[in-house]
Design a protein around this motif. Sequence first.
Motif, short mmCIF file in Angstrom:
data_model
loop_
_atom_site.label_atom_id
_atom_site.label_comp_id
_atom_site.label_asym_id
_atom_site.label_seq_id
_atom_site.Cartn_x
_atom_site.Cartn_y
_atom_site.Cartn_z
N GLY A 1 -2.16 8.79 -3.94
CA GLY A 1 -2.95 10.02 -4.00
C GLY A 1 -4.23 9.97 -3.20
N ALA A 2 -4.65 8.79 -2.74
CA ALA A 2 -5.89 8.67 -1.97
C ALA A 2 -5.81 9.54 -0.71
CB ALA A 2 -6.15 7.22 -1.60
N CYS A 3 -6.89 10.26 -0.44
CA CYS A 3 -7.02 11.14 0.72
C CYS A 3 -6.27 12.46 0.56
CB CYS A 3 -6.56 10.49 2.03
SG CYS A 3 -7.32 8.90 2.38
N ILE A 4 -5.40 12.57 -0.46
CA ILE A 4 -4.61 13.79 -0.64
C ILE A 4 -4.99 14.47 -1.95
CG2 ILE A 4 -2.28 14.74 -0.85
CD1 ILE A 4 -1.28 12.36 0.79
N HIS A 5 -4.71 13.81 -3.07
CA HIS A 5 -5.00 14.39 -4.38
C HIS A 5 -6.39 14.02 -4.89
CE1 HIS A 5 -0.87 15.64 -4.50
NE2 HIS A 5 -0.44 14.39 -4.45
N VAL A 6 -6.91 12.89 -4.42
CA VAL A 6 -8.24 12.44 -4.81
C VAL A 6 -8.98 12.01 -3.54
CG1 VAL A 6 -7.49 11.69 -7.10
CG2 VAL A 6 -7.43 10.07 -5.20
N PRO A 7 -10.32 11.89 -3.62
CA PRO A 7 -11.09 11.49 -2.43
C PRO A 7 -10.63 10.14 -1.90
CG PRO A 7 -12.55 12.31 -4.14
CD PRO A 7 -11.19 12.18 -4.76
N PRO A 8 -10.89 9.87 -0.61
CA PRO A 8 -10.47 8.60 -0.02
C PRO A 8 -11.25 7.43 -0.58
CG PRO A 8 -11.82 9.84 1.52
CD PRO A 8 -11.55 10.75 0.36
N PRO A 9 -10.65 6.24 -0.55
CA PRO A 9 -11.39 5.03 -0.91
C PRO A 9 -12.40 4.70 0.20
CG PRO A 9 -9.20 4.47 -0.14
CD PRO A 9 -9.26 5.97 -0.21
N PRO A 10 -13.21 3.68 0.03
CA PRO A 10 -14.14 3.30 1.12
C PRO A 10 -13.38 3.03 2.41
CG PRO A 10 -14.67 2.12 -0.90
CD PRO A 10 -13.36 2.82 -1.15
N PRO A 11 -14.00 3.30 3.56
CA PRO A 11 -13.32 3.06 4.85
C PRO A 11 -12.80 1.64 5.01
CG PRO A 11 -15.24 4.42 5.21
CD PRO A 11 -15.29 4.00 3.76
N ASN A 12 -13.48 0.65 4.40
CA ASN A 12 -12.97 -0.71 4.52
C ASN A 12 -11.81 -0.99 3.57
OD1 ASN A 12 -14.28 -1.10 2.04
ND2 ASN A 12 -16.01 -2.21 2.95
N GLY B 1 0.81 -1.21 0.00
CA GLY B 1 0.00 0.00 0.00
C GLY B 1 0.84 1.26 0.00
N PHE B 2 0.12 2.38 -0.04
CA PHE B 2 0.75 3.70 -0.02
C PHE B 2 0.48 4.37 1.33
CE2 PHE B 2 0.20 2.64 -4.44
CZ PHE B 2 1.36 3.11 -5.04
N ILE B 3 1.40 5.21 1.74
CA ILE B 3 1.34 5.86 3.04
C ILE B 3 0.72 7.25 2.92
CG2 ILE B 3 2.69 6.67 5.02
CD1 ILE B 3 2.75 3.62 4.62
N VAL B 4 -0.25 7.53 3.79
CA VAL B 4 -0.81 8.89 3.93
C VAL B 4 -0.45 9.37 5.33
CG1 VAL B 4 -2.88 10.32 3.92
CG2 VAL B 4 -2.73 8.35 2.38
N PRO B 5 0.57 10.24 5.47
CA PRO B 5 1.02 10.68 6.79
C PRO B 5 -0.06 11.45 7.55
CG PRO B 5 2.64 11.22 5.10
CD PRO B 5 1.38 10.83 4.39
N LEU B 6 -0.18 11.17 8.85
CA LEU B 6 -1.10 11.90 9.72
C LEU B 6 -0.35 12.68 10.79
CD1 LEU B 6 -3.86 9.16 10.21
CD2 LEU B 6 -3.91 11.12 8.64
N GLU B 7 0.71 12.07 11.35
CA GLU B 7 1.53 12.74 12.34
C GLU B 7 3.00 12.41 12.09
OE1 GLU B 7 0.56 12.17 16.43
OE2 GLU B 7 -1.52 12.83 16.20
N PHE B 8 3.86 13.41 12.26
CA PHE B 8 5.30 13.18 12.11
C PHE B 8 6.05 14.16 12.99
CE2 PHE B 8 3.46 15.43 8.51
CZ PHE B 8 4.10 16.66 8.56
N SER B 9 7.28 13.80 13.31
CA SER B 9 8.11 14.60 14.20
C SER B 9 8.77 15.75 13.43
CB SER B 9 9.19 13.71 14.84
OG SER B 9 10.07 13.23 13.84
N ASP B 10 9.52 16.58 14.16
CA ASP B 10 10.20 17.71 13.53
C ASP B 10 11.22 17.27 12.47
OD1 ASP B 10 8.76 19.43 15.08
OD2 ASP B 10 10.32 19.65 16.61
N ASP B 11 11.78 16.08 12.64
CA ASP B 11 12.74 15.58 11.66
C ASP B 11 12.07 14.66 10.62
OD1 ASP B 11 12.24 13.61 13.49
OD2 ASP B 11 14.34 13.07 13.81
N GLN B 12 10.75 14.84 10.46
CA GLN B 12 9.99 14.16 9.41
C GLN B 12 9.90 12.65 9.58
OE1 GLN B 12 8.34 16.26 7.18
NE2 GLN B 12 9.18 17.70 8.65
#
Length: 201
Positions: free
Chosen positions: A137-148, A114-125
Amino acid sequence: MKALSFYKTVVLLFVLSVLAATTLQASNSPAKKPATPTEFKTIQWPDLMPQADLDALLNPPEYLANIEDGSAEDQISSQISSSIAAAKDDRYQQALVSTNIRPEMNGRGIRIPGFIVPLEFSDDQVITEFFIVPFFGACIHVPPPPPNQIIHVKYPKGFKLEALYNPFWLSGVLKTTLIENDMATAAYAMEVHLVEEYAEP
Protein backbone atom coordinates in the motif's frame (compact mmCIF):
# COMPACT_ATOMS: atom_id res chain seq x y z
CA MET A 1 -10.64 0.44 23.17
CA LYS A 2 -10.42 3.51 20.98
CA ALA A 3 -9.44 2.84 17.35
CA LEU A 4 -6.15 4.24 16.11
CA SER A 5 -6.37 7.22 13.79
CA PHE A 6 -5.32 6.79 10.16
CA TYR A 7 -2.06 8.71 10.55
CA LYS A 8 -1.06 6.88 13.72
CA THR A 9 -1.87 3.59 11.98
CA VAL A 10 0.43 4.50 9.07
CA VAL A 11 3.28 5.43 11.42
CA LEU A 12 2.75 2.26 13.45
CA LEU A 13 2.69 0.16 10.26
CA PHE A 14 6.03 1.56 9.13
CA VAL A 15 7.70 1.21 12.54
CA LEU A 16 6.43 -2.38 12.85
CA SER A 17 7.77 -3.23 9.39
CA VAL A 18 11.21 -1.91 10.41
CA LEU A 19 11.10 -3.83 13.70
CA ALA A 20 10.00 -7.03 11.97
CA ALA A 21 12.78 -6.75 9.40
CA THR A 22 15.35 -6.04 12.12
CA THR A 23 14.21 -9.10 14.09
CA LEU A 24 14.24 -11.28 10.97
CA GLN A 25 17.74 -10.12 10.14
CA ALA A 26 18.98 -10.93 13.64
CA SER A 27 17.52 -14.45 13.55
CA ASN A 28 18.39 -15.35 9.94
CA SER A 29 21.86 -13.97 9.26
CA PRO A 30 24.17 -16.77 8.12
CA ALA A 31 27.65 -15.57 7.12
CA LYS A 32 28.12 -15.22 3.38
CA LYS A 33 30.97 -14.34 1.05
CA PRO A 34 31.10 -10.72 -0.23
CA ALA A 35 28.54 -10.21 -2.97
CA THR A 36 29.48 -9.81 -6.62
CA PRO A 37 27.20 -8.79 -9.51
CA THR A 38 26.44 -12.49 -10.05
CA GLU A 39 26.01 -13.30 -6.35
CA PHE A 40 23.21 -11.64 -4.41
CA LYS A 41 23.31 -11.28 -0.64
CA THR A 42 19.94 -11.29 1.11
CA ILE A 43 19.37 -8.06 3.05
CA GLN A 44 16.47 -6.45 4.92
CA TRP A 45 15.13 -2.92 4.61
CA PRO A 46 16.85 -1.52 7.74
CA ASP A 47 20.18 -2.36 6.06
CA LEU A 48 19.54 0.53 3.65
CA MET A 49 19.00 3.07 6.42
CA PRO A 50 21.77 4.90 8.32
CA GLN A 51 21.74 3.98 12.01
CA ALA A 52 20.80 7.52 13.07
CA ASP A 53 17.63 7.42 10.94
CA LEU A 54 16.73 3.94 12.19
CA ASP A 55 17.17 4.98 15.82
CA ALA A 56 14.96 8.05 15.28
CA LEU A 57 12.12 6.03 13.74
CA LEU A 58 12.24 3.34 16.41
CA ASN A 59 11.92 6.01 19.10
CA PRO A 60 9.02 8.26 17.98
CA PRO A 61 8.46 11.48 19.97
CA GLU A 62 5.84 11.64 22.71
CA TYR A 63 3.81 14.32 20.93
CA LEU A 64 2.49 11.73 18.46
CA ALA A 65 0.55 10.08 21.28
CA ASN A 66 -0.97 13.45 22.21
CA ILE A 67 -2.53 14.13 18.79
CA GLU A 68 -6.30 13.89 19.17
CA ASP A 69 -8.00 11.50 16.74
CA GLY A 70 -9.87 13.40 14.02
CA SER A 71 -8.19 16.72 14.80
CA ALA A 72 -6.57 18.94 12.16
CA GLU A 73 -3.15 17.69 13.30
CA ASP A 74 -4.32 14.12 12.70
CA GLN A 75 -4.99 14.61 8.98
CA ILE A 76 -2.49 13.15 6.54
CA SER A 77 -2.08 16.37 4.53
CA SER A 78 -1.44 18.27 7.75
CA GLN A 79 1.10 15.69 8.88
CA ILE A 80 2.98 15.83 5.58
CA SER A 81 3.15 19.64 5.78
CA SER A 82 4.24 19.42 9.41
CA SER A 83 6.92 16.89 8.51
CA ILE A 84 8.43 19.27 6.00
CA ALA A 85 8.15 22.29 8.28
CA ALA A 86 9.54 20.49 11.33
CA ALA A 87 12.31 18.63 9.52
CA LYS A 88 14.93 21.23 10.44
CA ASP A 89 14.77 20.60 14.18
CA ASP A 90 12.92 17.30 14.73
CA ARG A 91 15.06 14.19 14.24
CA TYR A 92 12.02 11.92 13.91
CA GLN A 93 10.47 14.10 11.18
CA GLN A 94 13.84 14.28 9.42
CA ALA A 95 14.00 10.49 9.34
CA LEU A 96 10.51 10.26 7.82
CA VAL A 97 11.70 12.17 4.73
CA SER A 98 15.37 11.20 4.79
CA THR A 99 17.35 10.72 1.58
CA ASN A 100 20.42 9.67 3.59
CA ILE A 101 21.87 6.43 2.30
CA ARG A 102 24.49 3.84 3.16
CA PRO A 103 27.25 4.69 0.63
CA GLU A 104 28.86 1.28 1.04
CA MET A 105 25.75 -0.32 -0.50
CA ASN A 106 26.52 1.22 -3.90
CA GLY A 107 27.31 -1.46 -6.47
CA ARG A 108 26.44 -4.38 -4.20
CA GLY A 109 24.59 -7.43 -5.44
CA ILE A 110 21.57 -7.79 -3.16
CA ARG A 111 18.37 -9.80 -2.76
CA ILE A 112 15.53 -8.04 -0.94
CA PRO A 113 11.85 -8.78 -0.29
CA GLY A 114 9.29 -6.12 -1.11
CA PHE A 115 6.10 -4.96 -2.76
CA ILE A 116 5.79 -3.53 -6.26
CA VAL A 117 4.44 -0.04 -6.99
CA PRO A 118 3.98 0.13 -10.81
CA LEU A 119 5.13 3.32 -12.56
CA GLU A 120 5.08 2.30 -16.23
CA PHE A 121 3.54 -0.68 -18.01
CA SER A 122 2.68 -1.72 -21.55
CA ASP A 123 -0.76 -2.15 -23.11
CA ASP A 124 -0.75 -5.81 -22.09
CA GLN A 125 -0.01 -4.86 -18.46
CA VAL A 126 3.68 -5.80 -18.48
CA ILE A 127 5.43 -3.62 -15.87
CA THR A 128 8.72 -2.08 -17.01
CA GLU A 129 9.31 0.57 -14.33
CA PHE A 130 8.40 0.42 -10.65
CA PHE A 131 9.29 1.15 -7.03
CA ILE A 132 10.12 -1.56 -4.51
CA VAL A 133 8.76 -0.72 -1.05
CA PRO A 134 8.83 -2.53 2.32
CA PHE A 135 5.08 -2.76 2.97
CA PHE A 136 1.86 -3.17 0.99
CA GLY A 137 0.00 0.00 0.00
CA ALA A 138 2.98 2.37 0.27
CA CYS A 139 2.73 5.27 -2.21
CA ILE A 140 -0.80 4.16 -3.21
CA HIS A 141 -3.13 3.70 -0.23
CA VAL A 142 -0.86 5.31 2.36
CA PRO A 143 1.96 7.89 2.16
CA PRO A 144 5.36 6.69 0.94
CA PRO A 145 8.03 5.47 3.35
CA PRO A 146 11.26 7.50 3.66
CA PRO A 147 13.18 7.78 0.36
CA ASN A 148 15.93 5.58 1.78
CA GLN A 149 13.28 2.85 2.07
CA ILE A 150 12.28 3.03 -1.63
CA ILE A 151 14.16 1.46 -4.54
CA HIS A 152 13.54 2.59 -8.13
CA VAL A 153 13.73 -0.01 -10.90
CA LYS A 154 13.71 0.17 -14.69
CA TYR A 155 13.15 -3.36 -15.98
CA PRO A 156 12.92 -3.43 -19.81
CA LYS A 157 12.34 -7.20 -19.77
CA GLY A 158 9.13 -6.54 -17.84
CA PHE A 159 6.84 -8.85 -15.91
CA LYS A 160 3.15 -9.17 -15.15
CA LEU A 161 1.85 -8.39 -11.68
CA GLU A 162 -1.24 -10.35 -10.74
CA ALA A 163 -2.01 -8.35 -7.57
CA LEU A 164 -0.39 -5.42 -5.75
CA TYR A 165 -0.53 -7.28 -2.44
CA ASN A 166 1.77 -10.07 -3.70
CA PRO A 167 5.34 -9.66 -2.33
CA PHE A 168 8.43 -10.56 -4.35
CA TRP A 169 12.11 -11.29 -3.93
CA LEU A 170 14.17 -9.00 -6.17
CA SER A 171 17.82 -9.67 -6.94
CA GLY A 172 20.14 -7.20 -8.60
CA VAL A 173 22.83 -4.56 -8.28
CA LEU A 174 22.01 -1.65 -5.99
CA LYS A 175 22.89 1.95 -6.85
CA THR A 176 22.85 4.96 -4.52
CA THR A 177 20.97 7.16 -6.98
CA LEU A 178 18.31 9.72 -6.07
CA ILE A 179 15.20 9.38 -8.28
CA GLU A 180 12.34 11.87 -7.97
CA ASN A 181 8.91 10.92 -9.24
CA ASP A 182 5.43 12.45 -8.94
CA MET A 183 4.49 9.52 -6.69
CA ALA A 184 7.57 9.43 -4.42
CA THR A 185 11.32 9.95 -4.15
CA ALA A 186 13.70 6.98 -4.06
CA ALA A 187 17.22 7.21 -2.63
CA TYR A 188 18.25 3.94 -4.28
CA ALA A 189 17.95 2.34 -7.71
CA MET A 190 18.48 -1.27 -8.74
CA GLU A 191 19.53 -3.07 -11.88
CA VAL A 192 17.27 -6.07 -11.40
CA HIS A 193 18.51 -9.47 -12.58
CA LEU A 194 15.76 -11.67 -11.16
CA VAL A 195 12.15 -11.26 -9.94
CA GLU A 196 10.73 -14.15 -7.89
CA GLU A 197 7.50 -14.69 -6.01
CA TYR A 198 8.10 -14.30 -2.29
CA ALA A 199 8.61 -17.35 -0.09
CA GLU A 200 10.02 -17.53 3.43
CA PRO A 201 13.80 -18.16 3.35
